[in-house]
Design an enzyme around this catalytic site. Structure first.
Site, mmCIF file in Angstrom:
data_model
loop_
_atom_site.group_PDB
_atom_site.id
_atom_site.type_symbol
_atom_site.label_atom_id
_atom_site.label_comp_id
_atom_site.label_asym_id
_atom_site.label_seq_id
_atom_site.Cartn_x
_atom_site.Cartn_y
_atom_site.Cartn_z
ATOM 1 N N GLY A 225 0.814 -1.217 0.000
ATOM 2 C CA GLY A 225 0.000 0.000 0.000
ATOM 3 C C GLY A 225 0.837 1.251 0.000
ATOM 4 O O GLY A 225 0.559 2.219 -0.724
ATOM 5 N N GLU A 245 6.349 4.735 6.201
ATOM 6 C CA GLU A 245 6.890 3.591 6.942
ATOM 7 C C GLU A 245 6.204 2.354 6.396
ATOM 8 O O GLU A 245 4.989 2.201 6.537
ATOM 9 C CB GLU A 245 6.621 3.740 8.439
ATOM 10 C CG GLU A 245 7.158 2.586 9.269
ATOM 11 C CD GLU A 245 6.691 2.631 10.705
ATOM 12 O OE1 GLU A 245 6.365 1.550 11.256
ATOM 13 O OE2 GLU A 245 6.633 3.731 11.292
ATOM 14 N N CYS A 282 5.190 -2.710 14.518
ATOM 15 C CA CYS A 282 6.129 -2.503 13.419
ATOM 16 C C CYS A 282 7.553 -2.821 13.830
ATOM 17 O O CYS A 282 8.419 -3.014 12.972
ATOM 18 C CB CYS A 282 6.032 -1.068 12.910
ATOM 19 S SG CYS A 282 6.172 0.177 14.206
ATOM 20 N N GLU A 377 8.751 -9.476 5.886
ATOM 21 C CA GLU A 377 7.948 -9.341 7.099
ATOM 22 C C GLU A 377 6.671 -10.179 7.008
ATOM 23 O O GLU A 377 5.998 -10.190 5.977
ATOM 24 C CB GLU A 377 7.572 -7.871 7.320
ATOM 25 C CG GLU A 377 6.739 -7.642 8.574
ATOM 26 C CD GLU A 377 6.291 -6.202 8.736
ATOM 27 O OE1 GLU A 377 5.992 -5.797 9.872
ATOM 28 O OE2 GLU A 377 6.228 -5.478 7.709
#
Length: 514
Positions: A225, A245, A282, A377
């Site tokens: 995104g 981020e 995160c 991730e």
């Protein structure tokens, strides 16, 4: 065509709670941006900005009970955690008020004329001005600290930039409650209502980054995104800064000495960090290098015992749960990957999931191939434990990583003291410094202090720019420098006048004052 409804959904059950409103169409986005643009002049008043930031903290505190209760209903993060997050959010707003009061963020520099210099120096006066309307994209996992009243909004307002927030669909009711508090704060500070606005919907987010009056954007979310919005920001006729981020693996290296000295302690600490918030931080440690051998085995055993004891917890939404389960399954199917503790659904049903972790030999990761999936991730309560034979294998794994928000090393006593043969501890720190914006020694990365020295950002893909979204220097993202040359005193901004009527810290003829 009627606008699509915006629903508040309970992640514990997947059921709709209430309709918050409807998705914002192009006309609504345009109206919000234009109202924000019209508020720019009012925000040039530093005293009004200080009042706004402090009033915003007060208004959020006054609505604390309702905000925390609603945020928990939409996120399942728990009222204790969310109460702390709200305190962090209000503290951040007040910290930026103090930063504006101090004035150092303006970076005032004055060089008086020096005709004897080579080349001759004219009268030069430099400071920073706000960029304009900032688009902020709220994060799913922090409905307060990285959402409508969060760090992007607080730092942009402190810089003098009005804000239009694209609310995250996981917490629309919380977003509206917080937006109402910020609007009340703007009224108290004598600022226009358009100083802060909220829009809803995927298309609204795309329209927002493309709007010609939007001057910069801040985003916290996924690589996919964030990269799409980053590309849209760069493809505009007039490109704008996009501070995103996007994702981080947050590697951890455990040396053989550290494992020998405190294997069980490190295993327990890792379990707590990787399962915090159901692994939806995160800064979750997602890749952990553990040495092969008895001490490493003890660490893994301790990790297994602690992770297995963590009760299942809901993820933020059903889509994230599905993506997480698919991601874990794809990784677990790879050759040589073990599952000492498998992720598991709640036996009582619902959307909760239990934590787990994977193991893999380092040799599998350093070869090109499908195992590179383990270097991406996986958002949720899982981590990958990489067993390495020696320093060279560990270095090869680190060399395959992209940028990260954090990197951590657990050292033995001699390594931490710098008395180990070969200075391995210092060498590891140098290597990790190239990978991340925040480097930790003998700690865990979850938990980001709001302090002037904080750095929450790292090399791509952790962030799209080498800046921070936490701490006082986050304000710099929304400013640009301007120098006035040989400008008559009456025409200079007050910040740059010779008598320093605002009492700002500054550097004059290479000497710091204030």
């Amino acid at each position: 065509m009627a606008a699509a409804p915006v629903w508040s959904v309970d992640p514990r059950t997947g059921k709709q709670r209430e309709q918050v409103g409807v998705e914002t169409g192009p006309a609504g986005v345009d109206a919000a941006v234009r109202a924000a643009h019209a508020a720019r002049d009012a925000l040039t008043d530093r005293a009004a900005r200080i009042d706004l930031l402090r009033a915003a903290a007060d208004e959020l505190e006054a609505a604390r009970a309702e905000i925390v209760r609603t945020a928990d209903a939409e996120s399942a993060l728990g009222e204790t955690r969310l109460g702390g997050e709200l305190s962090r959010t209000t503290a951040q707003l007040r910290a930026f008020a103090d930063e504006v009061t101090d004035g150092g963020y303006l970076g005032v520099v004055i060089d008086h004329p020096d005709p004897s210099a080579t080349p001759p120096c004219p009268d030069l006066r430099r400071y920073k001005i706000p960029l304009g309307v900032v688009a902020v994209y709220g994060a799913s996992n922090f409905p307060l600290a990285f959402s409508v009243p969060g760090g992007d909004t607080a730092s942009a307002l402190a810089a003098g930039c009005p804000v239009v927030v694209k609310a995250h669909p996981d917490h629309p009711a919380t977003s509206e409650l917080c937006a109402a508090a910020l609007r009340r704060a703007a009224a108290r500070a004598g600022l226009p209502e358009g100083t802060v606005a909220v829009v809803h919907g995927f298309e609204a987010g795309v329209e927002l980054v493309r709007h010609p009056l939007v001057a910069a954007a801040g985003f916290t979310g996924s690589v996919r995104g964030g990269r799409a919005l980053f590309d849209a920001a760069a493809a505009r006729p007039v490109p704008i800064p996009f501070h995103g981020e996007l994702g981080s693996l947050n590697p951890v290296v455990v040396t053989a000495d550290a494992a020998a000295e405190r294997a069980e302690e490190i295993g327990g600490g890792l379990a707590g960090s990787m399962t915090l918030g159901s692994g939806q931080f995160c800064t979750k440690p997602g890749l952990v290098l553990v040495p092969v051998g008895d001490a490493g085995d003890r660490l893994v055993d301790a990790l297994a015992g602690q992770v297995a004891a963590v009760p299942p917890a809901p993820m933020l939404d059903a889509g994230m749960l599905v993506a997480f389960l698919e991601g874990v399954a794809a990784r677990a199917e790879l050759d040589g990957v073990g599952t000492p503790v498998a992720v598991r659904p709640d036996e009582d049903g619902g959307n909760a999931i239990g934590a787990g972790f994977l193991t893999v030999p380092a040799a599998k990761l350093v070869a090109d191939g499908p195992h590179r999936l383990l270097l991406e991730e996986c958002f949720g309560p899982v981590t990958v434990v990489v067993r390495h034979q020696d320093d060279d294998e560990a270095a090869a794994v680190l060399g395959a990583l992209g940028g990260n928000l954090t990197a951590t090393v657990h050292l033995g006593t001699a390594e931490a003291a710098g008395t180990d043969p070969g200075a391995r501890g210092a060498a590891l720190l140098r290597r990790l410094t190239g990978l991340a914006g925040r480097v930790l020694v003998n700690g865990w990365p979850t938990g980001v202090a709001v302090a002037p020295a904080q750095q929450h950002g790292g090399p791509y893909p952790a962030t799209t720019t080498p800046t921070t979204s936490v701490g006082a220097t986050a304000i710099e993202r929304w400013l640009r420098p301007v120098t006035y040359q040989d400008t008559p005193e009456p025409l200079l901004p007050p910040e740059l006048r010779e008598a320093n009527p605002l009492g700002l810290p500054r550097r004059v003829d290479r000497l710091r004052t204030g």
